[in-house]
Design a protein around this motif. Sequence first.
Motif, mmCIF file in Angstrom:
data_model
loop_
_atom_site.group_PDB
_atom_site.id
_atom_site.type_symbol
_atom_site.label_atom_id
_atom_site.label_comp_id
_atom_site.label_asym_id
_atom_site.label_seq_id
_atom_site.Cartn_x
_atom_site.Cartn_y
_atom_site.Cartn_z
ATOM 1 N N ASP A 35 0.862 -1.174 0.000
ATOM 2 C CA ASP A 35 0.000 0.000 0.000
ATOM 3 C C ASP A 35 0.902 1.228 0.000
ATOM 4 O O ASP A 35 1.681 1.424 0.928
ATOM 5 C CB ASP A 35 -0.887 0.042 1.254
ATOM 6 N N TYR A 36 0.803 2.052 -1.028
ATOM 7 C CA TYR A 36 1.615 3.256 -1.101
ATOM 8 C C TYR A 36 0.879 4.406 -0.430
ATOM 9 O O TYR A 36 -0.327 4.564 -0.581
ATOM 10 C CB TYR A 36 1.934 3.603 -2.559
ATOM 11 N N PHE A 37 1.625 5.236 0.319
ATOM 12 C CA PHE A 37 1.040 6.358 1.034
ATOM 13 C C PHE A 37 1.062 7.603 0.162
ATOM 14 O O PHE A 37 2.079 7.923 -0.455
ATOM 15 C CB PHE A 37 1.819 6.630 2.326
ATOM 16 N N TYR A 38 -0.063 8.305 0.126
ATOM 17 C CA TYR A 38 -0.179 9.556 -0.616
ATOM 18 C C TYR A 38 -0.804 10.615 0.281
ATOM 19 O O TYR A 38 -1.767 10.341 0.993
ATOM 20 C CB TYR A 38 -1.063 9.386 -1.860
ATOM 21 N N ALA A 39 -0.280 11.822 0.218
ATOM 22 C CA ALA A 39 -0.859 12.961 0.918
ATOM 23 C C ALA A 39 -1.946 13.557 0.024
ATOM 24 O O ALA A 39 -1.943 13.357 -1.188
ATOM 25 C CB ALA A 39 0.222 14.002 1.205
ATOM 26 N N PRO A 40 -2.896 14.305 0.589
ATOM 27 C CA PRO A 40 -3.937 14.938 -0.223
ATOM 28 C C PRO A 40 -3.393 15.807 -1.362
ATOM 29 O O PRO A 40 -4.030 15.933 -2.404
ATOM 30 C CB PRO A 40 -4.720 15.761 0.795
ATOM 31 N N VAL A 48 -2.033 9.933 -8.031
ATOM 32 C CA VAL A 48 -2.534 8.729 -7.380
ATOM 33 C C VAL A 48 -3.237 7.839 -8.411
ATOM 34 O O VAL A 48 -4.104 8.309 -9.149
ATOM 35 C CB VAL A 48 -3.513 9.094 -6.243
ATOM 36 N N PRO A 49 -2.876 6.553 -8.479
ATOM 37 C CA PRO A 49 -3.519 5.662 -9.449
ATOM 38 C C PRO A 49 -4.935 5.286 -9.022
ATOM 39 O O PRO A 49 -5.220 5.139 -7.831
ATOM 40 C CB PRO A 49 -2.611 4.419 -9.439
ATOM 41 N N PHE A 50 -5.828 5.146 -9.989
ATOM 42 C CA PHE A 50 -7.202 4.725 -9.722
ATOM 43 C C PHE A 50 -7.262 3.225 -9.495
ATOM 44 O O PHE A 50 -6.498 2.461 -10.071
ATOM 45 C CB PHE A 50 -8.113 5.087 -10.905
ATOM 46 N N GLU A 51 -8.195 2.825 -8.639
ATOM 47 C CA GLU A 51 -8.497 1.413 -8.399
ATOM 48 C C GLU A 51 -7.304 0.586 -7.945
ATOM 49 O O GLU A 51 -7.269 -0.615 -8.139
ATOM 50 C CB GLU A 51 -9.134 0.776 -9.642
ATOM 51 N N LYS A 52 -6.307 1.227 -7.350
ATOM 52 C CA LYS A 52 -5.177 0.512 -6.769
ATOM 53 C C LYS A 52 -5.192 0.795 -5.283
ATOM 54 O O LYS A 52 -5.450 1.917 -4.853
ATOM 55 C CB LYS A 52 -3.868 0.977 -7.393
ATOM 56 N N ARG A 53 -4.911 -0.210 -4.474
ATOM 57 C CA ARG A 53 -4.956 -0.059 -3.018
ATOM 58 C C ARG A 53 -3.874 0.918 -2.569
ATOM 59 O O ARG A 53 -2.697 0.746 -2.880
ATOM 60 C CB ARG A 53 -4.753 -1.418 -2.380
ATOM 61 N N ILE A 54 -4.296 1.958 -1.845
ATOM 62 C CA ILE A 54 -3.389 3.013 -1.403
ATOM 63 C C ILE A 54 -3.701 3.381 0.043
ATOM 64 O O ILE A 54 -4.716 2.967 0.603
ATOM 65 C CB ILE A 54 -3.516 4.277 -2.287
ATOM 66 N N ARG A 55 -2.837 4.192 0.618
ATOM 67 C CA ARG A 55 -3.077 4.809 1.926
ATOM 68 C C ARG A 55 -3.028 6.312 1.737
ATOM 69 O O ARG A 55 -2.230 6.831 0.968
ATOM 70 C CB ARG A 55 -2.009 4.403 2.934
ATOM 71 N N ALA A 56 -3.874 7.002 2.475
ATOM 72 C CA ALA A 56 -3.874 8.461 2.461
ATOM 73 C C ALA A 56 -4.005 8.915 3.904
ATOM 74 O O ALA A 56 -4.644 8.256 4.722
ATOM 75 C CB ALA A 56 -5.031 9.003 1.630
ATOM 76 N N GLY A 57 -3.394 10.035 4.229
ATOM 77 C CA GLY A 57 -3.458 10.495 5.606
ATOM 78 C C GLY A 57 -3.401 11.990 5.722
ATOM 79 O O GLY A 57 -2.985 12.698 4.806
ATOM 80 N N GLY A 58 -3.834 12.454 6.873
ATOM 81 C CA GLY A 58 -3.839 13.870 7.185
ATOM 82 C C GLY A 58 -4.785 14.118 8.338
ATOM 83 O O GLY A 58 -5.140 13.194 9.070
ATOM 84 N N CYS A 59 -5.206 15.346 8.468
ATOM 85 C CA CYS A 59 -6.168 15.706 9.509
ATOM 86 C C CYS A 59 -7.582 15.634 8.956
ATOM 87 O O CYS A 59 -7.829 16.029 7.813
ATOM 88 C CB CYS A 59 -5.921 17.129 10.003
ATOM 89 N N VAL A 60 -8.503 15.184 9.782
ATOM 90 C CA VAL A 60 -9.910 15.184 9.405
ATOM 91 C C VAL A 60 -10.396 16.630 9.460
ATOM 92 O O VAL A 60 -10.254 17.302 10.479
ATOM 93 C CB VAL A 60 -10.737 14.292 10.347
ATOM 94 N N VAL A 61 -10.927 17.116 8.362
ATOM 95 C CA VAL A 61 -11.362 18.507 8.265
ATOM 96 C C VAL A 61 -12.581 18.715 9.174
ATOM 97 O O VAL A 61 -13.571 17.993 9.057
ATOM 98 C CB VAL A 61 -11.727 18.873 6.809
ATOM 99 N N ASP A 80 -3.903 17.922 4.272
ATOM 100 C CA ASP A 80 -2.517 18.048 4.708
ATOM 101 C C ASP A 80 -2.173 19.519 4.923
ATOM 102 O O ASP A 80 -1.019 19.889 5.033
ATOM 103 C CB ASP A 80 -1.559 17.394 3.718
ATOM 104 N N GLY A 81 -3.182 20.366 4.956
ATOM 105 C CA GLY A 81 -2.980 21.795 5.149
ATOM 106 C C GLY A 81 -2.975 22.563 3.842
ATOM 107 O O GLY A 81 -3.098 23.769 3.829
ATOM 108 N N ARG A 82 -2.835 21.834 2.723
ATOM 109 C CA ARG A 82 -2.839 22.490 1.411
ATOM 110 C C ARG A 82 -4.034 22.039 0.584
ATOM 111 O O ARG A 82 -4.709 22.842 -0.021
ATOM 112 C CB ARG A 82 -1.537 22.194 0.675
#
Length: 149
Positions: A35-40, A48-61, A80-82
């Motif tokens: 699972d590759y990690f991507y920021a917003p 970010v590739p479609f339909e591929k298992r990924i991780r995303a993280g940041g603060c819940v708005v 991610d603030g941006r």
Amino acid sequence: MHPARKQRLILVLLLVGLSSAAAGFVTYAMRSNMDYFYAPTAFAAGEVPFEKRIRAGGCVVPGSVVRDSDSLDVRFAITDGREQVEVVFNKILPDLFAEGEAAIVTGKLQQGGFVRADQVLAKHDENYTPPEVAETMQNKANCVGDAKI
């Protein structure tokens, strides 16, 4: 070449070949579980590739959590603030999940530009932030609201 020496050479070459094949099969099998990690910000940039298992993280708005009254469906955004990315989750959220707090989601990016998550991880106390989120969050100001990162 002596027959015994030739036999040992063939055995060694056979073992090296089988070991290489086994290592190749293991590596190939593990590729599907990564699972590759991507920021917003990466979502906004189209990296970010479609339909591929990924991780995303940041603060819940803050103010972005919307719960469906008829099911377990929850929609929220992480930032991610941006940039922000929308997340759809249809299971029970962790107890420590809250607006303005750090979260990591695992799922797939859908064609509508949102992540359909099958797992949500929430920050478990005020002294810890997952390494992936800490890298995207440079300081407290990046987290919208009153979050403690």
